[in-house]
Scaffold this motif. Structure first.
Motif, PDB file in Angstrom:
ATOM      1  N   LEU A  76       0.839  -1.251  -0.061  1.00 12.74           N
ATOM      2  CA  LEU A  76       0.070  -0.077  -0.040  1.00 12.74           C
ATOM      3  C   LEU A  76       0.808   1.209  -0.098  1.00 12.74           C
ATOM      4  CD1 LEU A  76      -2.688  -1.150   2.608  1.00 12.74           C
ATOM      5  CD2 LEU A  76      -2.694  -1.669  -0.025  1.00 12.74           C
ATOM      6  N   PHE A  77       1.893   1.364   0.845  1.00 11.64           N
ATOM      7  CA  PHE A  77       2.994   2.393   0.681  1.00 11.64           C
ATOM      8  C   PHE A  77       3.688   2.533  -0.598  1.00 11.64           C
ATOM      9  CE2 PHE A  77       2.306   1.261   4.979  1.00 11.64           C
ATOM     10  CZ  PHE A  77       2.206   2.414   5.792  1.00 11.64           C
ATOM     11  N   VAL A  78       3.922   1.236  -1.284  1.00 15.24           N
ATOM     12  CA  VAL A  78       4.555   1.309  -2.522  1.00 15.24           C
ATOM     13  C   VAL A  78       3.682   2.213  -3.622  1.00 15.24           C
ATOM     14  CG1 VAL A  78       5.558   0.055  -4.305  1.00 15.24           C
ATOM     15  CG2 VAL A  78       5.899  -0.666  -2.179  1.00 15.24           C
ATOM     16  N   LEU A  79       2.243   1.671  -3.518  1.00 14.94           N
ATOM     17  CA  LEU A  79       1.293   2.356  -4.465  1.00 14.94           C
ATOM     18  C   LEU A  79       1.299   3.725  -4.380  1.00 14.94           C
ATOM     19  CD1 LEU A  79      -1.328   1.565  -6.410  1.00 14.94           C
ATOM     20  CD2 LEU A  79      -2.529   1.527  -4.697  1.00 14.94           C
ATOM     21  N   ARG A  80       1.353   4.188  -3.144  1.00 17.43           N
ATOM     22  CA  ARG A  80       1.315   5.748  -2.764  1.00 17.43           C
ATOM     23  C   ARG A  80       2.168   6.441  -3.453  1.00 17.43           C
ATOM     24  NH1 ARG A  80      -2.016   7.967   1.101  1.00 17.43           N
ATOM     25  NH2 ARG A  80      -0.524   9.568   1.221  1.00 17.43           N
ATOM     26  N   ARG A  81       3.562   5.553  -3.675  1.00 11.20           N
ATOM     27  CA  ARG A  81       4.626   6.202  -4.301  1.00 11.20           C
ATOM     28  C   ARG A  81       4.496   6.200  -5.781  1.00 11.20           C
ATOM     29  NH1 ARG A  81       9.184   7.774  -2.471  1.00 11.20           N
ATOM     30  NH2 ARG A  81       9.428   7.723  -0.117  1.00 11.20           N
ATOM     31  N   LEU A  82       3.681   5.073  -6.359  1.00 10.25           N
ATOM     32  CA  LEU A  82       3.472   5.149  -7.847  1.00 10.25           C
ATOM     33  C   LEU A  82       2.420   6.179  -8.249  1.00 10.25           C
ATOM     34  CD1 LEU A  82       5.282   2.459  -7.821  1.00 10.25           C
ATOM     35  CD2 LEU A  82       3.184   1.410  -9.119  1.00 10.25           C
ATOM     36  N   MET A  83       1.292   6.587  -7.327  1.00 11.56           N
ATOM     37  CA  MET A  83       0.141   6.958  -7.868  1.00 11.56           C
ATOM     38  C   MET A  83      -0.073   8.308  -6.904  1.00 11.56           C
ATOM     39  SD  MET A  83      -2.755   4.014  -8.415  1.00 11.56           S
ATOM     40  CE  MET A  83      -3.677   5.126  -8.853  1.00 11.56           C
ATOM     41  N   GLY A  84       1.010   8.802  -6.207  1.00 11.90           N
ATOM     42  CA  GLY A  84       0.568   9.821  -5.278  1.00 11.90           C
ATOM     43  C   GLY A  84      -0.288   9.739  -4.303  1.00 11.90           C
ATOM     44  N   ASN A  85      -1.541  10.178  -4.597  1.00 11.68           N
ATOM     45  CA  ASN A  85      -2.588  10.125  -3.738  1.00 11.68           C
ATOM     46  C   ASN A  85      -3.629   9.301  -4.124  1.00 11.68           C
ATOM     47  OD1 ASN A  85      -4.216  10.435  -1.393  1.00 11.68           O
ATOM     48  ND2 ASN A  85      -5.240  12.428  -1.776  1.00 11.68           N
ATOM     49  N   PRO A  86      -3.418   7.790  -4.063  1.00 11.20           N
ATOM     50  CA  PRO A  86      -4.625   7.280  -4.794  1.00 11.20           C
ATOM     51  C   PRO A  86      -5.960   6.976  -4.528  1.00 11.20           C
ATOM     52  CG  PRO A  86      -2.744   5.600  -4.080  1.00 11.20           C
ATOM     53  CD  PRO A  86      -2.155   7.217  -3.778  1.00 11.20           C
ATOM     54  N   PRO A  87      -6.864   7.085  -4.892  1.00  2.55           N
ATOM     55  CA  PRO A  87      -8.187   6.817  -4.627  1.00  2.55           C
ATOM     56  C   PRO A  87      -8.503   5.471  -3.818  1.00  2.55           C
ATOM     57  CG  PRO A  87      -8.371   6.434  -6.853  1.00  2.55           C
ATOM     58  CD  PRO A  87      -6.980   6.769  -6.649  1.00  2.55           C
ATOM     59  N   GLN A  88      -9.343   5.575  -2.803  1.00  8.71           N
ATOM     60  CA  GLN A  88      -9.528   4.237  -2.146  1.00  8.71           C
ATOM     61  C   GLN A  88      -9.710   2.925  -2.952  1.00  8.71           C
ATOM     62  OE1 GLN A  88      -9.366   3.884   1.340  1.00  8.71           O
ATOM     63  NE2 GLN A  88      -8.942   6.116   1.082  1.00  8.71           N
ATOM     64  N   ILE A  89     -10.518   3.113  -4.091  1.00  2.00           N
ATOM     65  CA  ILE A  89     -10.637   1.846  -5.050  1.00  2.00           C
ATOM     66  C   ILE A  89      -9.329   1.269  -5.544  1.00  2.00           C
ATOM     67  CG2 ILE A  89     -10.805   3.466  -7.024  1.00  2.00           C
ATOM     68  CD1 ILE A  89     -12.672   0.213  -6.274  1.00  2.00           C
ATOM     69  N   ALA A  90      -8.419   2.237  -5.545  1.00  2.00           N
ATOM     70  CA  ALA A  90      -6.924   1.788  -5.927  1.00  2.00           C
ATOM     71  C   ALA A  90      -6.433   0.854  -4.726  1.00  2.00           C
ATOM     72  CB  ALA A  90      -5.929   2.785  -6.172  1.00  2.00           C
ATOM     73  N   TYR A  91      -6.532   1.149  -3.791  1.00  5.81           N
ATOM     74  CA  TYR A  91      -5.959   0.037  -2.478  1.00  5.81           C
ATOM     75  C   TYR A  91      -6.974  -1.189  -2.479  1.00  5.81           C
ATOM     76  CZ  TYR A  91      -3.707   4.433  -0.444  1.00  5.81           C
ATOM     77  OH  TYR A  91      -3.061   5.367  -0.338  1.00  5.81           O
ATOM     78  N   VAL A  92      -8.275  -1.066  -2.645  1.00  4.97           N
ATOM     79  CA  VAL A  92      -9.156  -2.163  -2.899  1.00  4.97           C
ATOM     80  C   VAL A  92      -8.623  -3.129  -3.852  1.00  4.97           C
ATOM     81  CG1 VAL A  92     -11.429  -2.818  -2.947  1.00  4.97           C
ATOM     82  CG2 VAL A  92     -11.092  -0.965  -1.427  1.00  4.97           C
TER      83      VAL A  92
END
Length: 550
Positions: A76-92
């Motif tokens: 989830l932290f890696v995703l934040r670095r890829l997408m900046g501030n990803p929407p909740q649906i991205a985490y899901v």
């Protein structure tokens, strides 16, 4: 119960708890074997875990599950670095793509490095790659590189090589300090590698094991040539052929979604998405599955080495969320939107159930194959594409931007959403098929009856009496055993001489897979000559033989 090689690591861990070093009983031919095929970190971590929670298949498999859950959190932290501030649906989406993957679920439950602690190491490496690419060099970065290199080399050499390449590529993709970062990455891995090797040598001298053994195993493994290892034909077979093919377990749709995401992100340049890192994640996943296909094919019906590729594919695929225009979901909060969303979810649930029924029926008639999965995935994609387009039309019907939306965005948005939903659906249905199948989470898919067989065989074979048989059965029957794989490696004449000389009172054989009669007919002919079956149930793929009285 443990099946074939997955029985080894737990008993190595048990040996560590008993002796302080990875010595363990591995049959009468290797009564004090040394279980060090890779650097010892995983063995000692597993030993510490089962030392706290008890030595049982449940606690052994729970260690891998804990590693996977921690990995999902780090992603989830890696995703934040890829997408900046990803929407909740991205985490899901990311969580579903990872935790519902049959490759991840099965890999976590196997006591082996790649699907458990190795997965966590790879995820930490992906996180470090984003730091190297996005941040300026600091003393903290250097310490992280050295520490991570030490950790990964102490875990497994091949994993260390793969992740070193990923982090090195991340440095070259940087906007600033590109070559300086590359030199620092190389230097950090050199220092970390030397530190890890030094610690291994020191631990070997203190605890009492030969620290050169992992290197001997690595070189002998890389130089080995089997039908599934080495050359282009072996790699193609590993990736595509049979129920144990890599893409059967990883899933073709998540790979397609990752590749499409890489292309779209570079073309559309969505705000705050690091397109270069997205491409790197896709390339990392492809490198791992292709690399392992060339250097280390698994002979079993589960590709145990490639769960580490799934997080990279999942991260790249998840960035498709950023390509979907936000206007596509306008109106979901209204009453009509909620009804449409509920209907869409119901269709997805019915689709997963239908695919489960079809896949389960196919499993009963013939082994799983990539062609079946690809056809099922294609049908699912087309169906979800049509349903998504219909729902979007209904959602925007009568709105101010409905005509413009339909003309410019309907098809593209529907394709992107279908690319995200399809792998989740196919993975969920495949994982459900595995959940109701015999030994689907382990090496010998479809084998039946081990639990009952071992319980009944222990009542027939007196304590202390030896058997000839597979090591997994020998371990779990808690009887002295001569491993069949080693005896069958000798010429049949030597096996006959062994039987006549030792007169081992019992033999256990398998009806299916690698050590069955179809593979070793000459040896089974000798077994039938000297032994008679005393436990042979049609509901079990195992047979217990007893030495004939004459």
């Amino acid at each position: 119960m443990y099946v074939i090689d997955e029985a080894v690591f737990p008993y190595v861990a048990d040996g560590i708890l008993k002796h302080g070093a990875p010595f363990y009983y591995n049959g009468e031919l290797r009564p004090a074997d040394f279980g060090l095929w890779h650097p010892p970190l995983y063995d000692y971590l597993l030993a510490g875990f089962v030392g706290i929670f008890g030595f049982s298949p449940f606690s052994v498999r729970a260690f891998g599950l804990v590693c996977v859950l921690i990995s999902a959190f780090v992603l989830l932290f890696v995703l934040r670095r890829l997408m900046g501030n990803p929407p909740q649906i991205a985490y899901v989406t990311l969580t579903a793509l990872v935790l519902l993957s049959p490759q991840i679920i099965s890999g976590a439950l196997i006591p082996d490095i790649d699907g458990s602690f190795g997965l966590l190491v790879v995820v930490l490496g992906l996180w470090l790659a984003t730091i190297v690419k996005q941040e300026l060099l600091t003393a903290r970065t250097l310490l992280l590189l050295v520490g991570f290199a030490t950790l990964t080399v102490a875990t497994k050499f091949t994993i260390s090589g793969f992740i070193a390449l990923v982090i090195g590529a991340a440095a070259l993709l940087s906007q600033r300090q590109r070559w300086t970062k590359e030199l620092v990455v190389i230097g950090g891995f050199v220092v970390g590698t030397l530190l890890a090797l030094g610690l291994m040598m020191l631990a070997g001298a203190i605890i009492g094991f030969d620290a050169k053994l992992p290197f001997d195993y690595l070189f002998s493994s890389l130089s080995a040539r089997t039908p599934g290892r080495g050359g282009l034909s072996g790699a193609i077979s590993t990736l595509f052929d049979g129920p144990g093919a890599t893409l059967v377990w990883v899933g073709p749709m998540i790979v397609v979604a990752a590749i499409v995401a890489s292309v779209l992100v570079l073309m559309r340049k969505p705000r705050r998405v690091d397109g270069r890192l997205v491409v790197l994640m896709t390339a990392a996943g492809l490198m791992i599955i292709i690399g392992y296909a060339f250097i280390s094919a698994s002979p079993f019906q589960f590709p145990k080495y490639t769960p580490i590729a799934v997080p990279a594919f999942a991260l790249a695929a998840t960035t498709l969320v950023a390509v979907v225009p936000r206007s596509a979901f306008a109106g979901l909060g209204a009453a009509r939107g909620r009804w449409i969303l509920a209907a869409y979810s119901a269709v997805v649930a019915v689709g997963i159930t239908g695919m489960f029924v079809l896949a389960r029926r196919n499993e009963r008639s013939h082994p799983r194959a990539l062609s079946d999965l690809a056809l099922l995935s294609l049908g699912c994609f087309v169906a979800i594409l049509v349903v998504t387009a219909l729902c979007l039309v209904l959602l925007h019907r009568g709105g101010e931007r409905s005509a413009a939306y339909r003309s410019r965005s309907l098809i593209g948005t529907s394709v992107i959403i279908a690319l995200l939903v399809t792998p989740v659906m196919t993975q969920t249905s495949a994982a459900a098929v595995n959940a109701v199948a015999q030994y689907s989470t382990r090496y010998y898919y479809g084998e039946t009856g081990m639990n009952d067989f071992i319980a009944e065989a222990k009542n027939i074979v007196p304590e202390g009496e030896a058997i000839i048989g597979p090591k997994d059965v020998g371990f779990q029957m808690d009887r002295p055993f001569w491993e069949d794989a080693l005896l069958f490696a000798e010429p049949p004449a030597n096996f006959r001489q062994f039987v006549e000389r030792e007169q081992v009172p019992f033999v256990v054989t398998r009806d299916t897979h690698d050590y069955s009669e179809s593979i070793y007919p000459e040896y089974f002919a000798i077994i039938r000559e000297y032994y008679e079956p005393v436990l042979d149930s049609p509901e079990s793929d195992f047979v217990l033989w007893k030495l004939k009285s004459d």
